[in-house]
Design an enzyme around this catalytic site. Structure first.
Site, PDB file in Angstrom:
ATOM      1  N   THR A  33       0.821  -1.213   0.000  1.00  0.00           N
ATOM      2  CA  THR A  33       0.000   0.000   0.000  1.00  0.00           C
ATOM      3  C   THR A  33       0.851   1.257   0.000  1.00  0.00           C
ATOM      4  O   THR A  33       0.455   2.282  -0.545  1.00  0.00           O
ATOM      5  CB  THR A  33      -0.914  -0.007   1.245  1.00  0.00           C
ATOM      6  OG1 THR A  33      -1.756  -1.133   1.149  1.00  0.00           O
ATOM      7  CG2 THR A  33      -1.771   1.233   1.325  1.00  0.00           C
ATOM      8  N   TYR A  46      -7.805   0.751  -3.697  1.00  0.00           N
ATOM      9  CA  TYR A  46      -6.576   1.158  -4.371  1.00  0.00           C
ATOM     10  C   TYR A  46      -5.893  -0.090  -4.886  1.00  0.00           C
ATOM     11  O   TYR A  46      -6.256  -1.212  -4.545  1.00  0.00           O
ATOM     12  CB  TYR A  46      -5.630   1.874  -3.400  1.00  0.00           C
ATOM     13  CG  TYR A  46      -5.176   0.959  -2.299  1.00  0.00           C
ATOM     14  CD1 TYR A  46      -5.969   0.747  -1.170  1.00  0.00           C
ATOM     15  CD2 TYR A  46      -3.984   0.245  -2.400  1.00  0.00           C
ATOM     16  CE1 TYR A  46      -5.588  -0.140  -0.180  1.00  0.00           C
ATOM     17  CE2 TYR A  46      -3.597  -0.639  -1.407  1.00  0.00           C
ATOM     18  CZ  TYR A  46      -4.408  -0.815  -0.305  1.00  0.00           C
ATOM     19  OH  TYR A  46      -4.036  -1.698   0.666  1.00  0.00           O
ATOM     20  N   THR A 112       1.683  -4.391   4.283  1.00  0.00           N
ATOM     21  CA  THR A 112       1.580  -4.675   5.719  1.00  0.00           C
ATOM     22  C   THR A 112       1.051  -6.079   6.015  1.00  0.00           C
ATOM     23  O   THR A 112       1.274  -6.597   7.110  1.00  0.00           O
ATOM     24  CB  THR A 112       0.665  -3.636   6.395  1.00  0.00           C
ATOM     25  OG1 THR A 112      -0.604  -3.651   5.748  1.00  0.00           O
ATOM     26  CG2 THR A 112       1.269  -2.249   6.336  1.00  0.00           C
ATOM     27  N   ASP A 113       0.356  -6.688   5.046  1.00  0.00           N
ATOM     28  CA  ASP A 113      -0.323  -7.960   5.331  1.00  0.00           C
ATOM     29  C   ASP A 113       0.641  -9.061   5.785  1.00  0.00           C
ATOM     30  O   ASP A 113       0.339  -9.827   6.702  1.00  0.00           O
ATOM     31  CB  ASP A 113      -1.095  -8.450   4.094  1.00  0.00           C
ATOM     32  CG  ASP A 113      -2.307  -7.584   3.792  1.00  0.00           C
ATOM     33  OD1 ASP A 113      -2.632  -6.713   4.610  1.00  0.00           O
ATOM     34  OD2 ASP A 113      -2.923  -7.788   2.728  1.00  0.00           O
ATOM     35  N   LYS A 185       0.782  -7.695  12.765  1.00  0.00           N
ATOM     36  CA  LYS A 185      -0.256  -6.761  12.309  1.00  0.00           C
ATOM     37  C   LYS A 185      -1.497  -7.023  13.145  1.00  0.00           C
ATOM     38  O   LYS A 185      -2.012  -8.135  13.170  1.00  0.00           O
ATOM     39  CB  LYS A 185      -0.533  -6.955  10.819  1.00  0.00           C
ATOM     40  CG  LYS A 185      -1.503  -5.920  10.275  1.00  0.00           C
ATOM     41  CD  LYS A 185      -1.680  -6.021   8.763  1.00  0.00           C
ATOM     42  CE  LYS A 185      -2.637  -4.942   8.285  1.00  0.00           C
ATOM     43  NZ  LYS A 185      -2.877  -4.980   6.834  1.00  0.00           N
ATOM     44  N   GLU A 306      -1.056 -29.407  28.555  1.00  0.00           N
ATOM     45  CA  GLU A 306      -2.208 -30.310  28.444  1.00  0.00           C
ATOM     46  C   GLU A 306      -1.898 -31.477  27.504  1.00  0.00           C
ATOM     47  O   GLU A 306      -2.551 -32.501  27.538  1.00  0.00           O
ATOM     48  CB  GLU A 306      -3.433 -29.542  27.942  1.00  0.00           C
ATOM     49  CG  GLU A 306      -4.102 -28.704  29.025  1.00  0.00           C
ATOM     50  CD  GLU A 306      -5.397 -28.088  28.547  1.00  0.00           C
ATOM     51  OE1 GLU A 306      -6.343 -28.838  28.265  1.00  0.00           O
ATOM     52  OE2 GLU A 306      -5.451 -26.856  28.443  1.00  0.00           O
TER      53      GLU A 306
HETATM   54  N1  ASP Z   1      -2.652  -5.704   0.929  1.00  0.00           N
HETATM   55  C1  ASP Z   1      -1.655  -4.696   1.181  1.00  0.00           C
HETATM   56  C2  ASP Z   1      -0.311  -5.381   1.227  1.00  0.00           C
HETATM   57  O1  ASP Z   1      -0.047  -6.088   2.156  1.00  0.00           O
HETATM   58  C3  ASP Z   1      -1.947  -3.994   2.449  1.00  0.00           C
HETATM   59  C4  ASP Z   1      -0.931  -2.987   2.900  1.00  0.00           C
HETATM   60  O2  ASP Z   1       0.157  -2.842   2.393  1.00  0.00           O
HETATM   61  O3  ASP Z   1      -1.256  -2.267   3.878  1.00  0.00           O
HETATM   62  O4  ASP Z   1       0.445  -5.210   0.314  1.00  0.00           O
END
Ligand code: ASP
Length: 349
Positions: A33, A46, A112-113, A185, A306
């Site tokens: 992103t 986007y 971020t994923d 995340k 357990e």
């Molecule tokens: N789907 C995007 C990615 O991981 C989300 C992001 O970058 O925030 O590339």
């Protein structure tokens, strides 16, 4: 007098060059992103990985006073499409940069994923103790209050700072600095998306400054690395998610596919039901390494709690999330298939 004049002239030529000797930071861009562009500034939609790295650097002109920056495009993907091949490309290039003394620090821009997975992979395979900092953004470059420029500015500041050396791979987000091993995340959309549920952040980047108040909980480079080359073939390790009344079909299917390892995202302390227990016995008998992890985001999975792991033939992830346990198991299996040795890696790395 003439001598003094000559010295003065030399000083006026050389001094600015000395003053400008900034730390060199190379940005390895992979997409996400932070490099995303949307049709409208006020909507979430986007396309990730559209904007080249030179344009991203152009959004923070004052960074030129902090570091001498160059950018390289390693990939242009949304990180949901991150692959082991891109991980290897990144790791090999990062190791080469430090070996050839091309930079003092590296920033990796990343979606971020799966950022936490790439961060941990690099943490395990990089051979230098020089700073490597991952960052990204939750909003695309075209959005109102895009968070990418600030995150990128902070990440470069962190990578350029000598205090960041010897801390393992770091993730910088929303002014927080996190150990790549522990970070996760935690929000699907918020700009403060990252946190380390077990340990908290290790530092903060603010006002152009970098402060640390904690160190990594584990060994860092150069003690930690597991060597990889372009030819390293990573074994197949899959994750199976446990839930109430889950049938064991997925475990049996994976054994049929001859996978090398299975990580179970168990409930609570890495627990699973009777159907899973029977399927795990079959998997272990077939030579598959089974690691108990947990779908619960904090705490650790305790050996012989357990579940009696010796009896069942399983190992535990300690406090690694299932997605990170998978990475350590894949890399560990390139060294050994011995359960004790593999278990030791989980307590050490
Ligand atoms: N789907 C995007 C990615 O991981 C989300 C992001 O970058 O925030 O590339």
């Amino acid at each position: 007098m003439k001598k003094l004049f000559v010295i003065l002239i030399i000083c006026t030529i050389i001094a600015p060059a000395w003053a400008q000797k900034l730390p060199r930071v190379i940005i390895l861009a992979t997409g996400g992103t932070i490099a995303g562009a949307g049709a409208s500034a006020d909507r979430a939609g986007y396309e990730a990985g559209k904007i080249p790295i030179e344009d991203l650097i152009g959004t923070i002109p004052s960074i030129k006073k902090v570091a001498d920056i160059t950018g390289e495009q390693i990939a242009s993907v949304g990180s949901q499409d991150m692959t082991v091949d891109i991980w290897k490309k990144l790791a090999i290039r990062a190791n080469q940069i430090f070996k050839n003394n091309e930079a003092e620090g590296i920033v990796v821009t990343h979606g971020t994923d799966t950022q936490e997975e790439t961060g941990y992979f690099l943490d395990l395979v990089l051979t230098s103790d020089k700073p490597v900092v991952l960052t990204g953004s939750m909003r695309p470059a075209t959005a109102i209050s895009a968070d990418g420029p600030k995150n990128l500015y902070d990440a470069i500041t962190i990578a350029a700072n000598p205090k960041s050396k010897g801390r393992g791979v770091l993730v910088s987000f929303n002014e927080g600095i996190f150990d790549a091993r522990d970070v996760m995340k935690l929000s699907t959309t918020k700009t403060n998306a990252f946190g380390s549920p077990n340990t908290g952040p290790v530092g903060q980047a603010y006002d152009g400054r970098v402060e640390y108040y904690a160190t990594s909980t584990r060994e860092v480079q150069p003690v930690k690395p597991i060597q990889i080359t372009a030819d390293t073939k990573l074994p197949r390790v899959d994750i199976v998610y446990m839930y109430a009344d889950a049938p064991s079909d997925q475990i049996d299917m994976l054994v049929g596919k001859k996978v090398d390892g299975i990580v179970i995202a168990g409930v609570g302390n890495g627990n699973f039901n009777k159907a899973y227990t029977e399927a795990v016995k079959r998997a272990v008998a077939a030579g598959v390494i089974v690691c108990r992890a947990s779908r619960t985001p904090s705490g650790r999975v305790v050996l012989h709690d357990e579940i009696n792991d010796d009896q069942l033939g399983t190992i535990v992830s300690d406090d690694l999330t299932p997605q990170k346990a998978r990475i350590l198991l894949m890399l560990g299996l390139t060294r050994s298939k011995d359960k004790k040795q593999l278990q030791d890696l989980f307590f050490k790395y």
